[in-house]
Scaffold this motif. Sequence first.
Motif, PDB file in Angstrom:
ATOM      1  N   TYR A 113      -6.784   1.953  -4.385  1.00 16.74           N
ATOM      2  CA  TYR A 113      -5.836   1.345  -5.324  1.00 16.74           C
ATOM      3  C   TYR A 113      -4.732   2.337  -5.687  1.00 16.74           C
ATOM      4  CZ  TYR A 113      -4.513  -1.812  -9.176  1.00 16.74           C
ATOM      5  OH  TYR A 113      -3.843  -2.679 -10.000  1.00 16.74           O
ATOM      6  N   CYS A 117      -0.646   2.026  -5.007  1.00 20.83           N
ATOM      7  CA  CYS A 117       0.139   1.634  -6.175  1.00 20.83           C
ATOM      8  C   CYS A 117       0.834   2.793  -6.891  1.00 20.83           C
ATOM      9  CB  CYS A 117      -0.753   0.896  -7.175  1.00 20.83           C
ATOM     10  SG  CYS A 117      -1.533  -0.583  -6.491  1.00 20.83           S
ATOM     11  N   HIS A 179      -2.606  -5.584  -7.925  1.00 17.73           N
ATOM     12  CA  HIS A 179      -1.385  -4.923  -7.471  1.00 17.73           C
ATOM     13  C   HIS A 179      -1.518  -4.374  -6.060  1.00 17.73           C
ATOM     14  CE1 HIS A 179       0.286  -5.580 -11.296  1.00 17.73           C
ATOM     15  NE2 HIS A 179      -0.116  -4.496 -11.915  1.00 17.73           N
ATOM     16  N   ASP A 180      -2.719  -3.895  -5.695  1.00 15.05           N
ATOM     17  CA  ASP A 180      -2.895  -3.323  -4.360  1.00 15.05           C
ATOM     18  C   ASP A 180      -2.775  -4.395  -3.282  1.00 15.05           C
ATOM     19  OD1 ASP A 180      -5.228  -4.445  -5.427  1.00 15.05           O
ATOM     20  OD2 ASP A 180      -6.556  -3.187  -4.221  1.00 15.05           O
ATOM     21  N   VAL A 183       0.931  -5.155  -2.680  1.00 14.87           N
ATOM     22  CA  VAL A 183       1.576  -4.147  -1.836  1.00 14.87           C
ATOM     23  C   VAL A 183       1.405  -4.505  -0.367  1.00 14.87           C
ATOM     24  CG1 VAL A 183       1.470  -1.752  -1.061  1.00 14.87           C
ATOM     25  CG2 VAL A 183       1.467  -2.268  -3.495  1.00 14.87           C
TER      26      VAL A 183
END
Length: 396
Positions: A113, A117, A179-180, A183
């Motif tokens: 992660y 991020c 969030h990862d 990406v």
Amino acid sequence: MIFTCFAAAYFFSYGLRSVNAALAPFITEDLALSNTQLGWLSSAFFISLAAMQLPLGVWLDKYGARRVEACLLAIAALGSFVMVWAGGFSATTLGRILIGAGVAASLMAPFSYFRRCYVVEKQAQLGLWLLVAGTGGAVFFTSPAAALASHFGWRSVHLLSGISLAAVAVLLWRVVPDHDVLVLDVNPSAKPVSAWKLLRRPQMLHVMPLSAIGQGGVMALQTLWAGPWMLDVMGSSPTRSATLLLVMMLVMTLGYLAMGVASPPLQRRFGLRNIALAGYLCCFVAVFLLAAFGAAAWPCWLAMAAGVAPIMVMQPYVSTQFPREAAGRVVTLYNMFVFVGAFAIQWGVGAMVDALAKGGIGRETSFALTFATLGALQVASLIWFAWHSGRSAKQA
């Protein structure tokens, strides 16, 4: 909040990894285990954790840290409950296997992660602060766990762990954002790199022996054999042994705190690779001194604990050598070697000590010969990595 969730998971992961060093006298007495069986019981955690690393890397790259870690922690909670109700060696081994599999993502999920991020310059510092939380778990699972076991039995420690792991799994599922995964969605054309291709990369080939024998060996000693060494070589009582283990974990925690603060300037001046090599050298010297001087060298356990913090920046260093789309596979592949080494060495130390003792060699001498053998292998792995990585740097 994201960091706190990951830190809570790693707190219990590291604690359960280390707990057998403190609970060894209670488990051995209750189940009538030999040193070989004790080594196997503890190392079952590592072999199951290692076996999870390859699929774990794929899952982290595909589903993200939140889903993977929360689901696996539920399995770890189940393993803790199995330990509570297990009545023999086989069932207890099953419990340790489930715990090992369940906490397999507790460090790799946040590392993956963070790699995706956050900027490269933050990798080591974030990882080190996470490790502070982990050693906090190791501190809690030494002397306090032994005190709890002495009053309520060693199974009470696993009952509390199971309840706590289930609570952390729920927390992770509800709080950590994806969030990862976002990406990865930004760059959908990036093709996933197979574990086989990563294994063939020089950056991975050169670090494999060091991660397995070096870091895995230090982990094997600290999470199990420090306790029996203090009992057999120093002649300590179980209570005093647990206290010394607590001090050792406090020193490790202070090392992580210091490195967390100092890592940015040290990284700029020396680079992560050289910081890690200095930590390995400190730990390996400590192993040789323990072999040479026995009980008189007990402060070397503290030196080894202090050397762990710089060792841990090797994993962020390796991850930065690869694209962030492959972060899950890279960190879990590296971790697999560490835990395969920890499993083999943790079991192997017990087997070698028992074999030497059966041959008529005293316990202290058996430990000395075993530690000297391990130290020689560790130095060889350090030389292998330093030589090859130095050549790669010159060619670049």
